[in-house]
Design a protein around this motif. Structure first.
Motif, PDB file in Angstrom:
ATOM      1  N   UNK A 185      -6.856   0.318  -7.597  1.00 39.29           N
ATOM      2  CA  UNK A 185      -6.919  -0.125  -6.208  1.00 39.29           C
ATOM      3  C   UNK A 185      -5.713  -1.015  -5.918  1.00 39.29           C
ATOM      4  N   UNK A 186      -5.064  -0.756  -4.775  1.00 41.57           N
ATOM      5  CA  UNK A 186      -3.866  -1.490  -4.381  1.00 41.57           C
ATOM      6  C   UNK A 186      -4.050  -1.991  -2.951  1.00 41.57           C
ATOM      7  N   UNK A 187      -3.979  -3.312  -2.734  1.00 43.05           N
ATOM      8  CA  UNK A 187      -4.137  -3.847  -1.378  1.00 43.05           C
ATOM      9  C   UNK A 187      -3.064  -3.277  -0.439  1.00 43.05           C
ATOM     10  N   UNK A 188      -3.472  -2.991   0.802  1.00 42.04           N
ATOM     11  CA  UNK A 188      -2.557  -2.478   1.817  1.00 42.04           C
ATOM     12  C   UNK A 188      -2.424  -3.509   2.921  1.00 42.04           C
ATOM     13  N   UNK A 189      -1.225  -3.792   3.407  1.00 43.60           N
ATOM     14  CA  UNK A 189       0.041  -3.155   3.076  1.00 43.60           C
ATOM     15  C   UNK A 189       0.496  -3.514   1.666  1.00 43.60           C
ATOM     16  N   UNK A 190       1.253  -2.590   1.087  1.00 43.21           N
ATOM     17  CA  UNK A 190       1.717  -2.762  -0.283  1.00 43.21           C
ATOM     18  C   UNK A 190       2.707  -3.908  -0.388  1.00 43.21           C
TER      19      UNK A 190
END
Length: 131
Positions: A93-98
């Motif tokens: 899982x990658x928080x957006x905005x990157x």
């Protein structure tokens, strides 16, 4: 909540999705020497996003959520496709905005997932295009 407020909130969400519509998460998935390029745009309902069969054993799923902003994220799932149903074996899982996506292997880096039954491996990396 008054109906007009519901309508305004819904329109704001649609506008946010429209503004992000040109963005796509693109993943290169390598299994057994065969590279597949998969992509996904923003989704208003992550539970409706399907997975893609990779070989005869893996399923790969990309979920790109841009709203609500507080929980916006890009989520990547790898499942083992077993007789009794898909079993999650890897999630990222990658928080957006990157924050960053520099480098040869985009925002994920090179990821490797191993088959628990057959000793094979799946590798992938993803980047964000557009905007």
């Amino acid at each position: 909540m008054p109906p007009t407020l519901h309508l305004r909130l819904a329109l704001a969400g649609l506008c946010a999705l429209g503004a992000q519509a040109q963005e796509q998460v693109r993943c290169a998935v390598d299994y057994g020497g065969e590279v597949r390029n998969l992509s996904a745009g923003p989704s208003a309902d992550p539970y409706q996003v399907g997975s893609t069969a990779i070989g005869s054993y893996f399923l790969f799923r990309i979920v790109f959520e841009t709203v609500p902003r507080e929980t916006a994220a890009i989520k990547l799932y790898t499942y083992a496709d077993r007789d009794e149903g898909p079993t999650l074996i890897h999630q990222a899982s990658y928080p957006y905005p990157l924050r960053s996506q520099s480098g040869r292997y985009g925002f994920t880096g090179l990821q490797t997932v191993y088959e628990p039954m057959r000793d094979g491996e799946l590798q992938y990396w993803c980047h964000l295009e557009g905007k």
